[in-house]
Design a protein around this motif. Structure first.
Motif, PDB file in Angstrom:
ATOM      1  N   GLU A  42      30.885  52.164 -13.321  1.00  0.00           N
ATOM      2  CA  GLU A  42      29.750  52.593 -14.143  1.00  0.00           C
ATOM      3  C   GLU A  42      29.936  52.187 -15.604  1.00  0.00           C
ATOM      4  O   GLU A  42      28.969  51.810 -16.277  1.00  0.00           O
ATOM      5  CB  GLU A  42      29.547  54.114 -14.017  1.00  0.00           C
ATOM      6  N   ASP A  43      31.181  52.242 -16.085  1.00  0.00           N
ATOM      7  CA  ASP A  43      31.456  51.808 -17.460  1.00  0.00           C
ATOM      8  C   ASP A  43      31.077  50.341 -17.650  1.00  0.00           C
ATOM      9  O   ASP A  43      30.471  49.957 -18.656  1.00  0.00           O
ATOM     10  CB  ASP A  43      32.945  51.971 -17.790  1.00  0.00           C
ATOM     11  N   VAL A  44      31.457  49.517 -16.684  1.00  0.00           N
ATOM     12  CA  VAL A  44      31.176  48.083 -16.818  1.00  0.00           C
ATOM     13  C   VAL A  44      29.668  47.831 -16.689  1.00  0.00           C
ATOM     14  O   VAL A  44      29.106  46.993 -17.404  1.00  0.00           O
ATOM     15  CB  VAL A  44      31.978  47.253 -15.790  1.00  0.00           C
ATOM     16  N   ILE A  45      29.001  48.602 -15.813  1.00  0.00           N
ATOM     17  CA  ILE A  45      27.540  48.472 -15.701  1.00  0.00           C
ATOM     18  C   ILE A  45      26.896  48.768 -17.051  1.00  0.00           C
ATOM     19  O   ILE A  45      26.036  48.014 -17.521  1.00  0.00           O
ATOM     20  CB  ILE A  45      26.971  49.441 -14.631  1.00  0.00           C
ATOM     21  N   SER A  46      27.346  49.832 -17.716  1.00  0.00           N
ATOM     22  CA  SER A  46      26.704  50.171 -18.999  1.00  0.00           C
ATOM     23  C   SER A  46      27.028  49.126 -20.062  1.00  0.00           C
ATOM     24  O   SER A  46      26.207  48.851 -20.930  1.00  0.00           O
ATOM     25  CB  SER A  46      27.046  51.594 -19.449  1.00  0.00           C
ATOM     26  N   MET A  47      28.203  48.513 -19.986  1.00  0.00           N
ATOM     27  CA  MET A  47      28.514  47.405 -20.911  1.00  0.00           C
ATOM     28  C   MET A  47      27.527  46.261 -20.720  1.00  0.00           C
ATOM     29  O   MET A  47      27.052  45.647 -21.667  1.00  0.00           O
ATOM     30  CB  MET A  47      29.901  46.828 -20.599  1.00  0.00           C
ATOM     31  N   LEU A  48      27.254  45.961 -19.444  1.00  0.00           N
ATOM     32  CA  LEU A  48      26.392  44.819 -19.121  1.00  0.00           C
ATOM     33  C   LEU A  48      24.929  45.112 -19.426  1.00  0.00           C
ATOM     34  O   LEU A  48      24.162  44.214 -19.750  1.00  0.00           O
ATOM     35  CB  LEU A  48      26.538  44.449 -17.639  1.00  0.00           C
ATOM     36  N   GLU A  49      24.557  46.388 -19.331  1.00  0.00           N
ATOM     37  CA  GLU A  49      23.141  46.732 -19.535  1.00  0.00           C
ATOM     38  C   GLU A  49      22.820  47.077 -20.975  1.00  0.00           C
ATOM     39  O   GLU A  49      21.715  46.845 -21.431  1.00  0.00           O
ATOM     40  CB  GLU A  49      22.757  47.910 -18.629  1.00  0.00           C
ATOM     41  N   ARG A  50      23.809  47.635 -21.676  1.00  0.00           N
ATOM     42  CA  ARG A  50      23.576  48.075 -23.044  1.00  0.00           C
ATOM     43  C   ARG A  50      23.068  46.932 -23.924  1.00  0.00           C
ATOM     44  O   ARG A  50      22.185  47.094 -24.746  1.00  0.00           O
ATOM     45  CB  ARG A  50      24.864  48.640 -23.637  1.00  0.00           C
ATOM     46  N   THR A  51      23.657  45.768 -23.711  1.00  0.00           N
ATOM     47  CA  THR A  51      23.361  44.658 -24.606  1.00  0.00           C
ATOM     48  C   THR A  51      22.131  43.859 -24.190  1.00  0.00           C
ATOM     49  O   THR A  51      21.717  42.956 -24.883  1.00  0.00           O
ATOM     50  CB  THR A  51      24.572  43.719 -24.676  1.00  0.00           C
ATOM     51  N   ALA A  52      21.550  44.224 -23.029  1.00  0.00           N
ATOM     52  CA  ALA A  52      20.348  43.509 -22.605  1.00  0.00           C
ATOM     53  C   ALA A  52      19.202  43.846 -23.555  1.00  0.00           C
ATOM     54  O   ALA A  52      19.010  44.985 -23.936  1.00  0.00           O
ATOM     55  CB  ALA A  52      19.983  43.899 -21.175  1.00  0.00           C
ATOM     56  N   ALA A  53      18.460  42.831 -23.935  1.00  0.00           N
ATOM     57  CA  ALA A  53      17.397  43.012 -24.917  1.00  0.00           C
ATOM     58  C   ALA A  53      16.327  43.963 -24.391  1.00  0.00           C
ATOM     59  O   ALA A  53      15.882  43.848 -23.253  1.00  0.00           O
ATOM     60  CB  ALA A  53      16.781  41.671 -25.261  1.00  0.00           C
ATOM     61  N   ALA A  54      15.925  44.912 -25.234  1.00  0.00           N
ATOM     62  CA  ALA A  54      14.938  45.898 -24.814  1.00  0.00           C
ATOM     63  C   ALA A  54      13.527  45.315 -24.878  1.00  0.00           C
ATOM     64  O   ALA A  54      12.737  45.454 -23.952  1.00  0.00           O
ATOM     65  CB  ALA A  54      15.041  47.140 -25.691  1.00  0.00           C
ATOM     66  N   ASP A  55      13.242  44.673 -25.985  1.00  0.00           N
ATOM     67  CA  ASP A  55      11.878  44.129 -26.135  1.00  0.00           C
ATOM     68  C   ASP A  55      11.905  42.636 -25.850  1.00  0.00           C
ATOM     69  O   ASP A  55      12.090  41.817 -26.721  1.00  0.00           O
ATOM     70  CB  ASP A  55      11.362  44.390 -27.545  1.00  0.00           C
ATOM     71  N   GLU A  56      11.737  42.320 -24.594  1.00  0.00           N
ATOM     72  CA  GLU A  56      11.833  40.916 -24.237  1.00  0.00           C
ATOM     73  C   GLU A  56      10.495  40.385 -23.768  1.00  0.00           C
ATOM     74  O   GLU A  56       9.611  41.127 -23.354  1.00  0.00           O
ATOM     75  CB  GLU A  56      12.902  40.739 -23.159  1.00  0.00           C
ATOM     76  N   ASP A  57      10.361  39.082 -23.833  1.00  0.00           N
ATOM     77  CA  ASP A  57       9.151  38.402 -23.399  1.00  0.00           C
ATOM     78  C   ASP A  57       9.005  38.570 -21.886  1.00  0.00           C
ATOM     79  O   ASP A  57       9.839  38.091 -21.128  1.00  0.00           O
ATOM     80  CB  ASP A  57       9.288  36.924 -23.785  1.00  0.00           C
ATOM     81  N   PRO A  58       7.953  39.269 -21.421  1.00  0.00           N
ATOM     82  CA  PRO A  58       7.819  39.523 -19.980  1.00  0.00           C
ATOM     83  C   PRO A  58       7.686  38.241 -19.151  1.00  0.00           C
ATOM     84  O   PRO A  58       8.162  38.198 -18.017  1.00  0.00           O
ATOM     85  CB  PRO A  58       6.559  40.384 -19.879  1.00  0.00           C
ATOM     86  N   LEU A  59       7.058  37.220 -19.714  1.00  0.00           N
ATOM     87  CA  LEU A  59       6.901  35.968 -18.966  1.00  0.00           C
ATOM     88  C   LEU A  59       8.251  35.280 -18.802  1.00  0.00           C
ATOM     89  O   LEU A  59       8.602  34.786 -17.727  1.00  0.00           O
ATOM     90  CB  LEU A  59       5.901  35.029 -19.664  1.00  0.00           C
ATOM     91  N   ALA A  60       9.028  35.306 -19.894  1.00  0.00           N
ATOM     92  CA  ALA A  60      10.369  34.717 -19.826  1.00  0.00           C
ATOM     93  C   ALA A  60      11.217  35.486 -18.822  1.00  0.00           C
ATOM     94  O   ALA A  60      11.953  34.903 -18.028  1.00  0.00           O
ATOM     95  CB  ALA A  60      11.031  34.747 -21.204  1.00  0.00           C
ATOM     96  N   ALA A  61      11.060  36.818 -18.829  1.00  0.00           N
ATOM     97  CA  ALA A  61      11.825  37.651 -17.894  1.00  0.00           C
ATOM     98  C   ALA A  61      11.467  37.310 -16.454  1.00  0.00           C
ATOM     99  O   ALA A  61      12.314  37.278 -15.576  1.00  0.00           O
ATOM    100  CB  ALA A  61      11.556  39.125 -18.175  1.00  0.00           C
ATOM    101  N   LEU A  62      10.176  37.022 -16.254  1.00  0.00           N
ATOM    102  CA  LEU A  62       9.676  36.712 -14.910  1.00  0.00           C
ATOM    103  C   LEU A  62      10.373  35.487 -14.329  1.00  0.00           C
ATOM    104  O   LEU A  62      10.702  35.442 -13.149  1.00  0.00           O
ATOM    105  CB  LEU A  62       8.164  36.487 -14.984  1.00  0.00           C
ATOM    106  N   VAL A  63      10.585  34.495 -15.150  1.00  0.00           N
ATOM    107  CA  VAL A  63      11.228  33.275 -14.643  1.00  0.00           C
ATOM    108  C   VAL A  63      12.730  33.294 -14.864  1.00  0.00           C
ATOM    109  O   VAL A  63      13.408  32.304 -14.650  1.00  0.00           O
ATOM    110  CB  VAL A  63      10.599  31.987 -15.267  1.00  0.00           C
ATOM    111  N   GLY A  64      13.261  34.438 -15.300  1.00  0.00           N
ATOM    112  CA  GLY A  64      14.707  34.585 -15.412  1.00  0.00           C
ATOM    113  C   GLY A  64      15.308  34.060 -16.695  1.00  0.00           C
ATOM    114  O   GLY A  64      16.515  33.952 -16.824  1.00  0.00           O
TER     115      GLY A  64
END
Lengths: 120, 188
Positions: B29-51
């Protein structure tokens, strides 16, 4: 830009094709996938795995066997090269294949990089 | 004390005590939160769609950098480009393995298929990478010196405790690997 080639091919599906009723398929394919650039040279791309003190030798060999499907002897040879010489070329192919293998190695936690085979 | 993993006719079997399972799950769980914490919150939904991840940047934390390493050596521009194309799915891939690993540990004793064992091994490996960074393991000699620490009654400071946890995870991983490799040699 070459690095974009693996994602640009997703774009045609998103862009409306209305203006031209006659589509030059070859030119379009080339435009979207950059194939002319990648076939202009036969130099393949290679994936290198670098040594680190954390990944177990058994784990590295397992990854080479299970992901690449290499027989145990080949996987062990590559693993020992990584361990003793600091790095080893573990696969080669098109740029797209090298990128895919690099990402797969990262998902296993191995440190891999890709480059053109003729680069020193 | 946990029992080492072993290959049986029914699958890869293992047994962990409750405290050990809780510890390993917490590390996942610690490593999951490390990996998720830094993920951008306000991201371009279209960019997210194509990865794509147009905001991807080289991690400043060395442990996170070990989980999400550069894909091209000695070329920051190419590396960043690769990161923008692949880092999102790499994060998702790792988080999925860590979650699967945590879920698998809810059963006891453990009986794993090779696919499940591989997910657990990937999760354990990512934990080991993070611990190794926190323990400053940079050379094979560092790793060897750490390997000597195996007495839990000595766990008086954080570094010793982390070293003991690291060695426990290494032991688990090695027995999991021997079982998986035996399965590859002799598939059922």
């Amino acid at each position: 830009m070459e690095a974009m080639s693996s994602t640009i091919e997703l774009l045609p599906a998103l862009s409306p094709v209305v203006e031209n009723t006659v589509v030059d398929v070859e030119a379009e394919t080339e435009r979207y996938t950059g194939t002319s650039e990648s076939t202009a040279t036969d130099v393949p791309w290679v994936v290198l795995v670098w040594n680190d003190p954390v990944n177990l030798m058994s784990y590295v060999s397992y990854v080479f066997q299970s992901y690449f499907g290499y027989p145990e002897a080949k996987a062990n040879t590559l693993m020992l090269q990584v361990h003793q010489q600091g790095k080893s070329v573990v696969s080669s192919g098109t740029r797209e294949e090298a990128e895919r293998d690099t990402q797969a190695m990262h998902s296993f936690g191995l440190w891999a990089t890709f480059r053109k085979a003729d680069q020193a | 004390m946990a029992k080492a993993f072993r290959k049986t006719r029914k699958g890869i079997a293992g047994e962990l005590e409750r405290a050990e399972r809780d510890l390993v799950r917490r590390l996942f769980e610690d490593v999951i939160s490390m990996l998720e914490r830094t993920a951008a919150a306000d991201e371009d939904p279209l960019a997210a769609l194509v990865g794509l991840d147009t905001n991807a940047a080289r991690p400043e934390d060395s442990a996170l950098l070990r989980l999400l390493p550069d894909g091209v050596k000695d070329d920051d521009g190419e590396s960043l480009e690769f990161r923008r194309l692949t880092e999102r799915s790499l994060r998702e891939d790792k988080v999925a393995a860590l979650r699967a690993g945590a879920l698998l540990l809810e059963q006891n004793p453990l009986l794993l298929t090779p696919e499940q064992a591989q997910l657990l091994a990937r999760a354990i490996n990512d934990v080991r990478l993070v611990l190794a960074d926190r323990l400053d393991i940079e050379t094979d000699e560092d790793a060897q010196a750490l390997h000597e620490i195996d007495d839990w009654s000595q766990a008086e400071d954080l570094q010793t405790y982390l070293a003991l946890v690291y060695n426990f995870m290494t032991w688990l991983q090695e027995s999991l690997m021997q079982s998986l490799l035996a399965g590859l040699r002799q598939p059922e």
